[in-house]
Design a protein around this motif. Structure first.
Motif, short mmCIF file in Angstrom:
data_model
loop_
_atom_site.label_atom_id
_atom_site.label_comp_id
_atom_site.label_asym_id
_atom_site.label_seq_id
_atom_site.Cartn_x
_atom_site.Cartn_y
_atom_site.Cartn_z
N ALA A 466 0.85 -1.20 0.00
CA ALA A 466 0.00 0.00 0.00
C ALA A 466 0.88 1.25 0.00
O ALA A 466 0.58 2.23 -0.70
N ALA A 467 1.98 1.20 0.76
CA ALA A 467 2.87 2.37 0.79
C ALA A 467 3.46 2.61 -0.59
O ALA A 467 3.53 3.75 -1.07
N ARG A 468 3.85 1.51 -1.25
CA ARG A 468 4.44 1.68 -2.59
C ARG A 468 3.39 2.21 -3.58
O ARG A 468 3.68 3.06 -4.40
N ALA A 469 2.16 1.69 -3.45
CA ALA A 469 1.10 2.14 -4.35
C ALA A 469 0.85 3.64 -4.13
O ALA A 469 0.70 4.41 -5.09
N ALA A 470 0.85 4.05 -2.85
CA ALA A 470 0.61 5.47 -2.54
C ALA A 470 1.74 6.33 -3.10
O ALA A 470 1.52 7.41 -3.66
N PHE A 471 2.97 5.82 -2.97
CA PHE A 471 4.13 6.53 -3.50
C PHE A 471 4.01 6.69 -5.02
O PHE A 471 4.21 7.78 -5.57
N LYS A 472 3.60 5.59 -5.68
CA LYS A 472 3.51 5.64 -7.14
C LYS A 472 2.39 6.58 -7.59
O LYS A 472 2.47 7.20 -8.64
N ARG A 473 1.34 6.67 -6.78
CA ARG A 473 0.23 7.57 -7.13
C ARG A 473 0.56 9.02 -6.78
O ARG A 473 -0.23 9.92 -7.04
N GLY A 474 1.71 9.24 -6.14
CA GLY A 474 2.10 10.59 -5.76
C GLY A 474 1.47 11.02 -4.44
O GLY A 474 1.53 12.18 -4.06
N GLU A 475 0.88 10.09 -3.70
CA GLU A 475 0.22 10.45 -2.43
C GLU A 475 1.18 10.36 -1.25
O GLU A 475 0.86 10.80 -0.16
N LEU A 476 2.33 9.71 -1.47
CA LEU A 476 3.35 9.61 -0.41
C LEU A 476 4.64 10.12 -1.03
O LEU A 476 5.01 9.67 -2.13
N ASP A 477 5.32 11.08 -0.35
CA ASP A 477 6.53 11.61 -1.00
C ASP A 477 7.69 10.63 -0.84
O ASP A 477 7.64 9.69 -0.04
N SER A 478 8.72 10.89 -1.61
CA SER A 478 9.84 9.96 -1.69
C SER A 478 10.49 9.75 -0.33
O SER A 478 10.80 8.62 0.06
#
Ligand SMILES: CN1c2c(nc(N)[nH]c2=O)NC[C@@H]1CNc1ccc(C(=O)N[C@@H](CCC(=O)N[C@@H](CCC(=O)N[C@@H](CCC(=O)O)C(=O)O)C(=O)O)C(=O)O)cc1
Ligand SMILES: N[C@@H](CCS)C(=O)O
Ligand SMILES: [Zn+2]
Length: 780
Positions: A466-478
């Protein structure tokens, strides 16, 4: 008249609808009726796609809730008696029991992880074994045969699906696996010859074909891919009488072969009493002329002209040049199709457009996924049936795309060519022979006897995904994403330390997949947003695309590995995927030999190995689970493949000093037929899957006197069952009987990414205890 069809279509759905429905069903969140509704909707969508693409028939029977070979086990009424079904279970329940096993006391954990095949379970009902489907990355469930195995038509699912397609107004071609391939792909569970079952199986196939005909299937595609193998004489001899018997059903049969040349089976395939023959013109273009000569004129020839195993646009002009003389020879009558089922390619390019899509317009223009491949077949058909002018624009677009690909400056990298040209002849050799390296490594590492380790991955939890999916969607910063992954790695290191493992791993939390992760970082590779392909059951992979010369712009794993090493005083294994596995599990460029691409990847991995060593990493594992799967299907092609494949591995593994220990890991295959080549890899340590064969696989390593160190897997990672210490001790004792004890490592069969933490910790605790007991017994 030219007709068109497909041998099969991907079943998982463009958005992996089947995967998500299955996993919800297994978690108890979706009932059987709702799952069946998802299946029906997918079939209907895929048939509509086929009809809209102009195919003359839709293919019925390629859909499966887990695997098409498993479908045949139910269809032919040969569910193994060991499952103890009492008739009260529904068909779907039995089906998933075959596929996943049952572990009554831990069923919640098995279902919750969405894992597919379960291994030995508490109530003694291990799942069917899973193995590779020919040379693909698709896994099928292995039918089990006993001398008293009986067959009967035991499922109406296929006939219902034919009725379903007919009710929608489709012209139907049903597909079934042929009786000889079905038997070949299965396994004897007692000492006897499973070919002896053919006599009992054929009458049931006869009934099957008659019922398909009665249900309204105009054609039955009967797949016999084993005709592309070097078959024992008895199996070859069985074909003719078998098909003579099947002819009595009077169904119109298309015998389908694929994946390799027919070679010495060509004549046989032409002779069989069927109405049509399908051949793989991509893997065996040189056989087309002979086929035109040998296939009797009254039979239809189906030419698999569009590559079903790769994602490049077809060179339509070259295809037409191949087809024209054939069509002429056969009086203008041909069928056109993909070379094999489209199961092995993603559904559609449609999902790859848009601003966030990782594929740029230029690359996308070079590709054709399943849906686009059907369109290509239709263009070819229309050239013959309606004249070239009717598809002039499509042909021109295709030519433009191909020309653009050939001329693109992105494909060739002169620096890669120069490096390869300058490669020293001994780049594939370690500095010293194994005994000296072994002494130096022992001195440096100071490990106990029977050192314990794991294969690399720890549970890929829903939170990590889920964290990776959020990162890929731009919802979690790098920074936040990296912080989350750092926490996961630290957590994995702490747990390994407290379990008392000797050689640690960082756990691969940051990796979406062991191939895609590297594909995302290497030049010459591209990756997709939704290019999913079924690997087994609900599990999918997103193979990267190799479109150009490969190089490594910057280190790929050094930062995470050194971070993990900084958390512990114990050795941290660097973890890399090897060149052959990166090649085998990607879509590979078709404009240069695979061997050349493998060599380029090997150099990129070599750079990573050197950088890890420079960063102080003492043990580096280079995974090669696909090296066996990459073997050509015909023995005559083995030697050449093995020569370049082993050289590529050795080039990747050889830049290091004697003190640096190189591991490799292999799973999903039997290696005994390529043991000399495995030894020639000269890895200091090899970890292999052996527990499911009760260490039988290791016997070959013993007989061969495998010279280096070995970690035979002591437990099956496909099962949530916690292996008992005594059982692992028993397996290790068995291993020590064939391999010198001082060369043995202790580890699971494969990585633990599909498992959950509780069972992982419990299993590893027992494994460490087993190693300790062995140390007491053998000293050290
Ligand atoms: C060792 N195996 C492998 C093979 N081939 C590979 N290319 N890789 C392998 O590891 N062949 C032989 C075997 C086959 N075994 C397996 C085992 C497990 C899987 C598997 O678990 N596949 C996953 C997909 C993996 C992946 O790429 N994950 C991505 C994307 C995750 C995802 O789906 N995200 C969702 C959103 C999730 C959320 O919001 O919570 C989305 O994008 O929609 C990742 O981790 O980032 C699977 O789920 O099927 C495959 C082969
Ligand atoms: N290092 C990988 C190998 C899988 S074959 C893993 O542990 O998942
Ligand atoms: Zn593995």
């Amino acid at each position: 008249m030219i007709l068109s069809h497909t041998l099969g279509f991907p079943r998982i759905g463009a958005q992996r609808e089947l995967k998500f429905a299955l996993e919800r069903h297994w978690r108890g969140e979706l009932d059987a009726a709702a799952l069946e509704a998802v299946g029906r909707e997918l079939r209907q969508r895929h048939w509509a796609l086929q009809r809209d693409a102009g195919l003359d028939f839709v293919t019925v029977g390629d859909f499966a809730y887990y695997d098409h070979v498993a479908n045949h086990i139910q269809l032919l009424g040969c569910e193994p008696a060991r499952f103890g079904f009492d008739g009260s279970e529904g068909e779907l329940t039995r089906y998933f029991t075959l596929a996943r096993g049952v572990a009554a006391d831990i069923a919640g954990s098995a279902a919750g992880c969405g894992c597919a095949a379960a291994g030995p379970a508490h109530d003694g009902r291990p799942a069917l074994e899973m193995t590779k489907w020919f040379d693909t990355n698709y896994h099928y469930l292995v039918p089990e045969f006993l001398p008293d195995t009986a067959f009967s038509l035991a499922s109406s699912r296929l006939f219902d699906e034919v009725a379903e397609a007919r009710a929608l107004g489709h012209a139907v071609k049903a597909v079934v696996l042929g009786p000889l391939s079905f038997l070949w792909l299965g396994k004897e569970k007692a000492t006897f010859d499973r070919l002896a079952l053919l006599e009992r199986l054929l009458p049931v196939y006869g009934q099957l074909l008659s019922r398909l005909k009665a249900a309204g299937a105009e054609w039955v595609q009967i797949d016999e891919p084993i005709l592309g193998l070097d078959l024992p004489a008895a199996w070859r001899a069985a074909f003719e009488p078998a098909y003579i018997a099947l002819a009595a059903a009077r169904a119109r049969l298309m015998l389908a072969t694929y994946f390799s040349p027919l070679a010495d089976n060509l004549n046989l395939a032409c002779r069989l009493p069927v109405a049509a023959l399908h051949v793989d013109a991509v893997r065996a273009p040189d056989e087309l002329a002979a086929l035109a000569d040998w296939l009797p004129a009254h039979k239809e020839l189906s030419v698999g002209i569009v590559d079903g195993r790769n994602i490049w646009r077809t060179d339509l002009d070259r295809a037409l040049a191949r087809l024209l003389p054939l069509a002429e020879r056969r009086g203008g009558r041909l069928w056109l199709a993909p070379s094999c089922s489209l199961l092995h390619v993603p559904v559609s390019l449609a999902a790859e457009a848009g601003p966030r899509a990782p594929l740029d317009d230029e690359l996308r223009g070079w590709l054709a996924f399943a849906t686009e491949k059907l369109a290509e077949i239709d263009i070819l058909k229309r050239v013959f049936n309606d004249g070239e002018d009717t598809v002039a624009e499509d042909l021109a677009a295709s030519r433009r795309a191909l020309a653009a690909r050939r001329a693109s400056p992105r494909v060739a990298d002169p620096a890669v060519a120069a490096r390869l040209a300058a490669l020293p002849a001994d780049a594939d050799r370690r500095r010293s022979a194994f005994p000296l390296r072994q002494a130096r490594q022992r001195e440096r590492l100071g490990l106990p006897a029977f050192p314990t380790t794991t294969i690399g991955s720890f549970p890929q939890t829903a939170e990590i995904r889920a964290a990776r999916a959020a990162f890929k969607r731009g919802e979690l910063d790098s920074a936040s994403y990296r912080e989350r992954m750092a926490q996961e790695i630290a957590h994995a290191v702490r747990r390994q330390e407290s379990l008392g493992l000797d050689v640690l791993v960082h756990g691969e939390a940051e990796r979406n997949d062991m191939v895609e992760y590297f594909g995302e970082q290497l030049a010459g590779f591209a990756f997709t947003a939704s290019g999913w392909v079924q690997s087994y059951g609900s599990r999918c992979v997103k193979p990267p695309l190799i479109y150009g010369d490969v190089s490594r712009p910057q280190p790929m794993t050094v930062e995470w590995t050194t971070y993990a090493q900084g958390l512990t005083a114990r050795p941290m294994k660097g973890m890399l995927t090897g060149p052959i596995t990166l090649l085998q599990w990607s879509f590979v460029r078709d404009d240069q030999p695979r061997a050349d691409t493998a060599l380029q990847i090997a150099l990129a991995i070599r750079d990573e190995v050197a950088d890890l060593e420079r960063a102080g990493i003492a043990i580096i594992q280079i995974d090669e689970p696909a090296i066996r799967e990459g073997l050509p299907l015909r023995h005559g092609d083995w030697r050449a493949y093995l020569a370049w494949a082993t050289r590529a591995f050795r080039i990747a593994a050889s830049p290091v000093a004697d003190e640096t220990q190189i591991h490799t890991h292999m799973c999903y295959a039997e290696f005994n037929d390529i043991l000399p080549e495995i030894a020639a890899l000269d890895a200091d340590v090899i970890t292999i899957e052996t527990s499911r064969s009760d260490m039988e696989l290791l016997a070959g390593f013993g007989d061969f006197r495998y010279p280096n160190e070995i970690g035979p897997g002591v437990y099956d990672i496909h099962s949530p069952q916690v292996p008992a210490t005594a059982e692992m001790e028993r397996l290790l004792e068995k291993a020590a009987a064939v391999i010198p004890a001082q060369n043995l490592w202790v580890n699971p069969d494969c990585g633990l990414k599909t498992r959950a933490w509780p069972e992982t910790e419990a299993a590893l605790r027992n494994m460490v205890e087993a190693a300790k007991r062995l140390r007491v017994r053998y000293g050290g």
